[in-house]
Design an enzyme around this catalytic site. Structure first.
Site: not given
Length: 186
Positions: A76-79, A118, A146, A148
């Site tokens: 996940c590019e956010h977390h 995703q 996920h 996250c």
């Protein structure tokens, strides 16, 4: 300083920032191991999934080609925590032009090995197949869990996210779309 060194230094500093002692016995090699893990999980950076379609054959086949349950792991590019699951990739060849079955899995692998969303992963695989083969239709479904969502925030382990992308006939024809969804679910 090379990328590996930067990764190792960053992990070392992260451990310090967390209040840990990066020099203690259990952590002394952690920066090296985490750097190696991030290199593996980012191996698709700078690569185009379309480049995986190197084996293209003229077979006269113009019916559905579906590879189901392609397992993948991404980040996940956010977390910067993993998400993982299965991709299902289908296409209807045009003018009998097909590709090696492993190429579909390789395209998923390349698209997944980078910080990712995703939704983007699903579209990148569909677009790569569309660009490489110009088939009559492309359908990609990705089902993933996920971390996250499971480990932090809402804390809902086991929840699955499903994304789809349809191109060509699969976008235009609801009967074909239902048929491919039925094949994926069987």
């Amino acid at each position: 300083m090379n990328t590996t060194d930067k990764l190792e230094v960053a992990v070392y500093q992260l451990l310090e920032a967390l209040g840990e002692n990066p020099e203690r016995e259990g952590l002394v090699d952690t920066p090296k191991r985490v750097a190696k893990m991030f290199r593996e999980m980012s191996a698709g950076l700078g690569k185009d999934p379309k480049d995986e379609f190197t084996a293209v054959f003229s077979e006269g086949h113009e019916e559905v080609v579906l590879v189901k349950d392609i397992e993948f792991h991404s980040m996940c590019e956010h977390h910067l925590v993993p998400f993982f699951g299965k991709a299902h990739v289908a296409y209807i060849p045009q003018e009998g032009k097909v590709t090696g079955l492993s190429k579909l899995a390789r395209a998923v692998e390349v698209a997944s090995k980078r910080p990712q969303l995703q939704e983007r992963l699903t579209a990148q695989v569909a677009d790569a197949l569309q660009d490489a083969l110009n088939p009559q239709g492309v359908f990609v479904m990705v089902e993933a869990e996920h971390m996250c969502m499971a480990m932090r925030g809402i804390k809902k382990p086991g929840a699955k996210t499903v994304t789809t992308v349809a191109r060509g006939l699969y976008q235009e024809d609801p009967i074909l779309r239902r048929e491919i969804l039925s094949m994926i679910k069987d």
